[in-house]
Write a protein that holds these residues in place. Structure first.
Motif: not given
Length: 106
Positions: A78, A56, A80, A58, A27
């Motif tokens: 995205t 994360s 997380a 993406t 992150l």
């Protein structure tokens, strides 16, 4: 071991989503790994062991839909998540041009 896998399904086509670029990062923005989904929409990312912490994934969803001449709303998705302990983390993505959903899979 902690590693991350994903499976992307294109809900509008009713098929897996091949060729979607996915980036695994901390992150704080530090990239860990990148790859593209296979013909079945699947991908394993990262080292065999991720350190505990926040990460994360993406997904380059806009490029995927542009490649199919389909208008879409989200250029990227995205997700997380937190890594804690040794475990396999599976993060599936159910995708359409204007919505998506995800969950912690097994």
């Amino acid at each position: 071991m902690t590693h991350v896998t994903t499976h992307i399904l294109d809900a509008t086509a009713g098929t897996p989503a091949p060729g979607v670029t996915v980036t695994l990062a901390r992150l704080d923005g530090t990239a860990v790994a990148e790859g593209s989904t296979d013909a079945d929409g699947r991908l394993a990312l990262g080292p065999d062991r991720l350190d505990d912490g926040d990460y994360s994934l993406t997904f380059a969803t806009g490029a995927y839909f542009r490649g199919r001449d389909v208008p879409s709303f989200h250029p990227v998705v995205t997700v997380a998540f937190t890594v804690s302990g040794e475990q396999h983390l599976h993060v599936p993505l159910l995708l359409s041009p204007f919505a998506y959903s995800t969950y912690r899979g097994s």
